[in-house]
Every structure is written in C-alpha cells, then in structure tokens.
Design an enzyme around this catalytic site. Structure first.
Site, PDB file in Angstrom:
ATOM      1  CD  GLU A 193      26.881  36.863  85.715  1.00 35.23           C
ATOM      2  OE1 GLU A 193      25.633  36.738  85.771  1.00 35.23           O
ATOM      3  OE2 GLU A 193      27.461  37.929  85.947  1.00 35.23           O
ATOM      4  CB  CYS A 237      20.910  31.230  82.203  1.00 31.61           C
ATOM      5  SG  CYS A 237      21.786  32.603  81.434  1.00 31.61           S
TER       6      CYS A 237
END
Length: 464
Positions: A218, A251
C-alpha cells in the site's frame, strides 16, 4: 539504547518463532478464537482511546476528534464488519464437477496463510497497523506487527497494549528502527503487508522475493483532484479538508488540483476562505491543525514553497515543525513539486483547458492511489471512471472511500499492489484451497487409463 529501541519489545527472530509455533498448534483456526481476538482488539481501542489520542497528539499534533474520525472510527467499523460477516467468509463453497469425474464432490476452503508480517507507517500509526491485523486475525493467521519508529509515543504505547489484549501465542509486536525492520525481513513469513512510500516498498518487495513471499504493498503517489463544476464553496471545503487533514500527511489526500476553465478563478477565492473557516486567520494557534512528523520532512516540504506563487499560507516555524496550510499557483508541471509526492500541507493548483486535458495529464504520470473529480454531470463522472487509471475514484469528495468497509482499498502500478478492508482483507490473508472427493469403491475412471484406444478417445471427448 540498542537497535530494538527503548520499549523492551521482543527481538524479531524470537517473536517470529513464537507465533510460528502458535500457528503450528492451529490455535487460530476455530472461528470462536478469531472472534475472541477481534473483540479483544476492539476493547484495546475502546479502553485506551484517551491514551492513544494523547500519543498521536505528541507524535503528530492531532486533535482528539481528528484521531477519533481518522483512526479509531475506521478501526471499529472494520472490526464490527468482520465480526458480522466472518461466518459467511469462512464458509466452504461448492464447485460443479465435470461429467467425466462424477460422482464426486468439489469445494473451495478458505485457509489461513500462516504467519504474516505487518509493517506500518507513521502518518496514521494506529489505524494502519491494526486495520490490516483485523483481516489477518479474521482469516485465522498469526501476525508480527512492526509500528513505525517515527511515531515513537504511539509505538511505545502499542508495544505495551498489544501483548495485554491479544494472545501472545499468535500476535507479536516488534519495536525498532530500520535495523529492526531489516532483521524482520530476513525472517520467513507467509505474507508481508507493507504500507509506506514507494522507495521502501521496493526494498520490501526485493526482500520478500528472496524467500518467494507474497506481498501487499500500500504505497502512495500524487492523487489528483479535478475541479470542473459544482458548488464552489462546498468543493473548496472538501478539498481543503482532504488536503490539510493530518497536516497533509495522508496517502489519499489530493496532492494537486487541476482546475478546468473558470474553476481556477473560483478556487482562488474559495480555497483561502475554506482554510480560514477551518483553522482561523492564524493556523499556528489552532488546536485543530497538526504538525509535520519530524525535521527531515519539514525541511523537504519547505523546499517546495518557492516552486510557485503563494496564494495563501507559506509561513513556517521549524522549532514546532509547523507549515501553514498553503496553496500555490503558477506551478511548473515539470517541477519537483509536481514530480514527487508532496505528503504535506502544500497544494498546487494548475489550470487546464478541459476535462480531456485533465485526464491526459493524470494518465501521463504514474497511476495514483486515488483520483477525485468534482463535477455534478453524470457524463463527466462516467468518462472519468472509464479513462483515468487510478487505485480508486472519488466523485465530489476526497479521502473518504477508506471509511467504507465493503470497498477494497489499494493502489495500482506505482501506487501499490493488492487490496484490503472488509472481505478483501479476509481474502488477502487467506488461501483458497481446492478439495476434490470421490469414492474408490467403484472405479469410474477406467476410460482414462492406458492402454488408449480410438473408442476411449471418442468417449473422453464427449465426457470432458
């Protein structure tokens, strides 16, 4: 202080060996044990929220309500979703058997992978360590957790709490810096789950490849927000909230804005207004605005401030790692600001002629973790979904798709591989094992045995 840090966590090799033995005894397999661990994890959050919020405030300057929304609520929803659906997820599924093999039964069994390693980042140090653990426990795995040393107060607290609430036979937590992480990656795991930057993700993937260990990565990337039409005030508030949450250290935050046509003029008015509405005229005094995690990242971010014209913001205080929420215009598309993930409270706004130009701009760069379109026109939304290559799409909002447990969360290309949340977490940490059963009392497979003949070939052709 040794390489393992000051919290007294177990050395990596010993931690892995302990939980490996726990998996060998099949402790984690019964559903009752899995649900017990998930409930214990929920208690960990509920009974220690105040201490966890204090640690997050110390590490990142987070307001307790921001921590509740972005850390604890997501975790509680993930756990509740898993507890509700776990019986369904664990069920075997039947598969139709070809005529030539009948009578027989075929089924698929979800099986735990074994011992998994979860490497967490510093920006959401509670949620991004424990949310993957929800899927790992639900799927019946043992786990080794590695919190980020860049959020030391949170890491220290989690190193104390995890052994108190979760069964030490199946969950271990290892503290330390890069040396501890490197030693962990030299151990044998059945899956590695990493959240962080692209450079570190490559190193994790290389280490995993040496032992043929599957990985979920991720990562991040430059998430764009395209603004075409709509209610300009609401658009500005949603972009500002998504961008400046956690001081931009998210993010899936919008990394830059592509303003279509007249949207640029509207955003020049409404983005500064939204920022003032959220944090006042002096965000330095706001209890609702966070801080940069350390001086290295502070210095990296301040280097971007001169790469455009400051529309609003721009002030900094190095001693408190404060960077004012900043919007930049007149940005060179080829500048470092537009090539590197910002991961901080600096928002470039670029003007584009139309939606086609915006989509071409996005697709000409590495695929982002998420892409956002602000438009009320269904045709624009449909074309955006069909054209833009990104890990996720958001229409008229930012950052919120991770809050839906049923949606997979993950990137594509440079923004990551694999997905989790809800059922997707369970599947990520499971192996689908095929089982085929057939009685040997009567041999119905003779037609497939040698010696072969034209008659057998004709019969097999009809059966298979």
């Amino acid at each position: 202080m040794d390489d393992m840090g000051s919290f007294g966590a177990q050395p990596p090799a010993e931690a892995v060996a302990r939980v490996r033995e726990g998996f060998r005894t099949r402790t984690t397999v019964p559903r009752r044990f899995r649900t017990g661990q998930l409930k214990a994890l929920r208690r960990l959050i509920a009974e220690n929220e105040k201490d966890l919020a204090q640690a997050l405030a110390e590490d990142l300057g987070k307001h307790p309500l921001e921590s509740r929304i972005s850390e604890f609520t997501l975790l509680e929803n993930e756990i509740s979703h898993a507890l509700l659906h776990l019986p369904e997820w664990m069920e075997e599924t039947s598969v139709k058997v070809p005529l030539a093999l009948q009578p027989a039964q075929a089924k698929v069994q979800p099986q735990p992978l074994g011992v998994v390693l979860i490497l967490a980042p510093w920006n959401y140090p509670v949620q991004l360590l424990l949310a993957p653990l929800v899927g790992a426990l639900a799927a019946g795995n043992c786990a080794v957790l590695k919190p980020s040393e860049l959020a030391p107060a949170t890491a220290a607290l989690l190193c104390r709490l995890v052994p108190e609430y979760l069964d030490p036979r199946v969950v271990a937590i290892v503290d330390g810096g890069p040396e501890g992480a490197a030693e962990l990656l030299r151990q044998r795991f059945d899956h590695i789950f990493f959240t962080g930057g692209e450079r570190a993700g490559r190193e994790v993937a290389q280490a995993a490849a040496r032992q043929l260990t599957p990985v979920t990565l991720e990562l991040g990337g430059k998430c764009p927000a395209v603004v075409a039409d709509g209610h300009w005030g609401n658009i500005a508030r949603r972009i500002a909230h998504g961008k400046f949450l956690n001081a931009g250290q998210t993010c899936v935050a919008p990394d830059y804005v592509l303003a279509v046509g007249k949207a640029a003029a509207q955003l020049r008015v409404h983005l500064p207004e939204a920022i003032r509405e959220f944090y006042g005229r002096r965000p330095l005094r706001s209890r609702d605005y966070g801080r940069i995690v350390n001086e290295r990242h502070f210095d990296r971010l301040t280097g971007y401030l001169g790469q455009g014209t400051v529309l609003t913001g721009g002030s900094t205080v190095r001693s408190s790692r404060y960077i004012e929420p900043t919007v930049l215009t007149d940005v060179d598309p080829d500048s470092p600001l537009m090539r590197e993930e910002i991961f901080g409270p600096i928002l470039p706004v670029l003007e584009v002629e139309d939606l086609d130009a915006a989509m071409a701009f996005i697709n000409g760069r590495p695929a982002p973790l998420a892409a956002y379109l602000f438009s009320e026109r269904p045709r624009n939304q449909r074309v955006f979904e069909e054209t833009v290559h990104a890990g996720a799409i958001g229409h008229n909002l930012c950052n919120t798709h991770p809050l839906v447990p049923g949606l997979p969360f993950g990137g594509v290309g440079a923004s990551g591989m694999g997905a989790y949340h809800g059922r997707h977490s369970f599947d990520t940490f499971s192996r689908l094992r095929p089982v085929l059963s057939k009685s040997a009392l009567v041999d119905t497979l003779k037609v497939a045995y040698p010696p072969y003949s034209w008659s057998k070939a004709g019969l097999l052709k009809r059966l298979l």
